[in-house]
Design a protein around this motif. Structure first.
Motif, PDB file in Angstrom:
ATOM      1  N   GLN A  51      -6.731  -8.857 -33.003  1.00 52.75           N
ATOM      2  CA  GLN A  51      -5.645  -7.901 -32.752  1.00 52.75           C
ATOM      3  C   GLN A  51      -5.460  -7.686 -31.256  1.00 52.75           C
ATOM      4  OE1 GLN A  51      -3.425  -6.573 -34.905  1.00 52.75           O
ATOM      5  NE2 GLN A  51      -2.447  -5.818 -33.056  1.00 52.75           N
ATOM      6  N   VAL A  52      -6.569  -7.569 -30.522  1.00 54.00           N
ATOM      7  CA  VAL A  52      -6.484  -7.385 -29.071  1.00 54.00           C
ATOM      8  C   VAL A  52      -5.864  -8.614 -28.418  1.00 54.00           C
ATOM      9  CG1 VAL A  52      -7.876  -7.165 -26.957  1.00 54.00           C
ATOM     10  CG2 VAL A  52      -8.359  -5.712 -28.924  1.00 54.00           C
ATOM     11  N   LYS A  53      -6.254  -9.802 -28.885  1.00 56.39           N
ATOM     12  CA  LYS A  53      -5.667 -11.028 -28.337  1.00 56.39           C
ATOM     13  C   LYS A  53      -4.166 -11.072 -28.589  1.00 56.39           C
ATOM     14  CE  LYS A  53      -8.104 -14.876 -29.087  1.00 56.39           C
ATOM     15  NZ  LYS A  53      -8.985 -15.829 -29.793  1.00 56.39           N
ATOM     16  N   ALA A  54      -3.752 -10.658 -29.782  1.00 59.15           N
ATOM     17  CA  ALA A  54      -2.314 -10.641 -30.094  1.00 59.15           C
ATOM     18  C   ALA A  54      -1.590  -9.634 -29.202  1.00 59.15           C
ATOM     19  CB  ALA A  54      -2.105 -10.296 -31.574  1.00 59.15           C
ATOM     20  N   ASP A  55      -2.200  -8.485 -28.968  1.00 57.11           N
ATOM     21  CA  ASP A  55      -1.591  -7.482 -28.087  1.00 57.11           C
ATOM     22  C   ASP A  55      -1.462  -8.010 -26.666  1.00 57.11           C
ATOM     23  OD1 ASP A  55      -1.478  -5.778 -30.242  1.00 57.11           O
ATOM     24  OD2 ASP A  55      -3.218  -4.568 -29.624  1.00 57.11           O
ATOM     25  N   VAL A  56      -2.498  -8.689 -26.184  1.00 53.64           N
ATOM     26  CA  VAL A  56      -2.456  -9.252 -24.827  1.00 53.64           C
ATOM     27  C   VAL A  56      -1.362 -10.315 -24.732  1.00 53.64           C
ATOM     28  CG1 VAL A  56      -3.745 -10.672 -23.171  1.00 53.64           C
ATOM     29  CG2 VAL A  56      -4.849  -8.704 -24.243  1.00 53.64           C
ATOM     30  N   ARG A  57      -1.255 -11.172 -25.760  1.00 51.56           N
ATOM     31  CA  ARG A  57      -0.197 -12.188 -25.766  1.00 51.56           C
ATOM     32  C   ARG A  57       1.180 -11.535 -25.709  1.00 51.56           C
ATOM     33  NH1 ARG A  57      -2.178 -14.396 -30.453  1.00 51.56           N
ATOM     34  NH2 ARG A  57      -4.194 -15.201 -29.895  1.00 51.56           N
ATOM     35  N   THR A  58       1.356 -10.459 -26.473  1.00 49.80           N
ATOM     36  CA  THR A  58       2.638  -9.746 -26.473  1.00 49.80           C
ATOM     37  C   THR A  58       2.934  -9.191 -25.088  1.00 49.80           C
ATOM     38  OG1 THR A  58       2.363  -9.153 -28.798  1.00 49.80           O
ATOM     39  CG2 THR A  58       3.905  -7.824 -27.522  1.00 49.80           C
ATOM     40  N   MET A  59       1.942  -8.573 -24.458  1.00 49.53           N
ATOM     41  CA  MET A  59       2.143  -8.027 -23.110  1.00 49.53           C
ATOM     42  C   MET A  59       2.465  -9.132 -22.108  1.00 49.53           C
ATOM     43  SD  MET A  59      -0.604  -4.944 -22.684  1.00 49.53           S
ATOM     44  CE  MET A  59      -1.946  -5.483 -23.717  1.00 49.53           C
ATOM     45  N   GLN A  60       1.784 -10.269 -22.236  1.00 47.34           N
ATOM     46  CA  GLN A  60       2.056 -11.389 -21.333  1.00 47.34           C
ATOM     47  C   GLN A  60       3.475 -11.911 -21.537  1.00 47.34           C
ATOM     48  OE1 GLN A  60      -1.179 -13.995 -22.379  1.00 47.34           O
ATOM     49  NE2 GLN A  60      -2.434 -13.330 -20.641  1.00 47.34           N
ATOM     50  N   ASP A  61       3.902 -12.019 -22.793  1.00 42.40           N
ATOM     51  CA  ASP A  61       5.264 -12.491 -23.077  1.00 42.40           C
ATOM     52  C   ASP A  61       6.304 -11.525 -22.516  1.00 42.40           C
ATOM     53  OD1 ASP A  61       4.198 -14.672 -24.366  1.00 42.40           O
ATOM     54  OD2 ASP A  61       4.492 -13.875 -26.393  1.00 42.40           O
ATOM     55  N   GLU A  62       6.049 -10.229 -22.662  1.00 51.08           N
ATOM     56  CA  GLU A  62       6.982  -9.239 -22.112  1.00 51.08           C
ATOM     57  C   GLU A  62       7.040  -9.339 -20.590  1.00 51.08           C
ATOM     58  OE1 GLU A  62       5.578  -5.515 -23.630  1.00 51.08           O
ATOM     59  OE2 GLU A  62       6.427  -5.857 -25.620  1.00 51.08           O
ATOM     60  N   ALA A  63       5.873  -9.516 -19.969  1.00 51.81           N
ATOM     61  CA  ALA A  63       5.839  -9.642 -18.500  1.00 51.81           C
ATOM     62  C   ALA A  63       6.583 -10.891 -18.056  1.00 51.81           C
ATOM     63  CB  ALA A  63       4.390  -9.672 -18.011  1.00 51.81           C
ATOM     64  N   ARG A  64       6.399 -11.998 -18.788  1.00 55.43           N
ATOM     65  CA  ARG A  64       7.131 -13.224 -18.463  1.00 55.43           C
ATOM     66  C   ARG A  64       8.632 -13.020 -18.599  1.00 55.43           C
ATOM     67  NH1 ARG A  64       4.232 -16.208 -22.163  1.00 55.43           N
ATOM     68  NH2 ARG A  64       2.152 -16.208 -21.318  1.00 55.43           N
ATOM     69  N   ARG A  66      10.297 -10.153 -18.322  1.00 59.67           N
ATOM     70  CA  ARG A  66      10.779  -9.328 -17.207  1.00 59.67           C
ATOM     71  C   ARG A  66      10.865 -10.153 -15.927  1.00 59.67           C
ATOM     72  NH1 ARG A  66       7.478  -5.486 -19.699  1.00 59.67           N
ATOM     73  NH2 ARG A  66       5.740  -5.942 -18.310  1.00 59.67           N
ATOM     74  N   ALA A  67       9.881 -11.005 -15.696  1.00 60.75           N
ATOM     75  CA  ALA A  67       9.896 -11.837 -14.490  1.00 60.75           C
ATOM     76  C   ALA A  67      11.084 -12.793 -14.516  1.00 60.75           C
ATOM     77  CB  ALA A  67       8.578 -12.610 -14.365  1.00 60.75           C
ATOM     78  N   THR A  68      11.377 -13.346 -15.680  1.00 64.31           N
ATOM     79  CA  THR A  68      12.501 -14.274 -15.810  1.00 64.31           C
ATOM     80  C   THR A  68      13.822 -13.560 -15.543  1.00 64.31           C
ATOM     81  OG1 THR A  68      11.275 -15.587 -17.418  1.00 64.31           O
ATOM     82  CG2 THR A  68      13.654 -15.875 -17.378  1.00 64.31           C
ATOM     83  N   VAL A  69      13.983 -12.362 -16.110  1.00 60.59           N
ATOM     84  CA  VAL A  69      15.213 -11.598 -15.883  1.00 60.59           C
ATOM     85  C   VAL A  69      15.328 -11.250 -14.402  1.00 60.59           C
ATOM     86  CG1 VAL A  69      16.337  -9.376 -16.321  1.00 60.59           C
ATOM     87  CG2 VAL A  69      15.393 -10.702 -18.219  1.00 60.59           C
ATOM     88  N   GLY A  70      14.249 -10.810 -13.787  1.00 63.26           N
ATOM     89  CA  GLY A  70      14.268 -10.473 -12.364  1.00 63.26           C
ATOM     90  C   GLY A  70      14.618 -11.664 -11.499  1.00 63.26           C
ATOM     91  N   ARG A  71      14.030 -12.799 -11.812  1.00 65.49           N
ATOM     92  CA  ARG A  71      14.311 -14.019 -11.044  1.00 65.49           C
ATOM     93  C   ARG A  71      15.772 -14.432 -11.219  1.00 65.49           C
ATOM     94  NH1 ARG A  71      10.573 -17.108 -12.991  1.00 65.49           N
ATOM     95  NH2 ARG A  71      11.883 -18.151 -14.520  1.00 65.49           N
TER      96      ARG A  71
END
Length: 97
Positions: A51-64, A66-71
């Motif tokens: 579950q923690v790994k899935a949460d981390v993956r979700t956070m990483q995907d969200e960060a990616r 946001r970075a893509t939209v910003g770029r």
């Protein structure tokens, strides 16, 4: 040959043997219960880890994302402003400016 009526073990010896065997089985049963409990806790930890790994993956995907939209905004924002400025200038010219 020998006396066939002679017992190999006395009743007392057999009783002591089976009593010791029973105590050994009781000890093994307790150890198996502990092992089952440890396995249950281990499986719970594995589920929690997944579950923690899935949460981390979700956070990483969200960060990616946001970075893509910003770029994208940084890369295309200038062009967007230029096009809108050009359209505004043409509208001003054609509306009697």
């Amino acid at each position: 040959m020998g006396d066939n009526s002679r017992e190999w073990y006395s009743n007392k010896d057999l009783f002591e043997f089976f009593s010791a065997l029973q105590r050994e089985f009781d000890g093994l049963k307790a150890e198996m219960q502990q092992t089952r409990e440890m396995i249950r806790r281990y499986n719970g930890l594995r589920e929690e880890l997944e579950q923690v790994k899935a949460d981390v993956r979700t956070m990483q995907d969200e960060a990616r994302g946001r970075a893509t939209v910003g770029r994208t905004i940084r890369e295309w924002g200038g062009w967007t402003v230029a096009v809108l400025s050009l359209v505004a200038a043409y509208l001003k010219i054609f509306q009697g400016g």
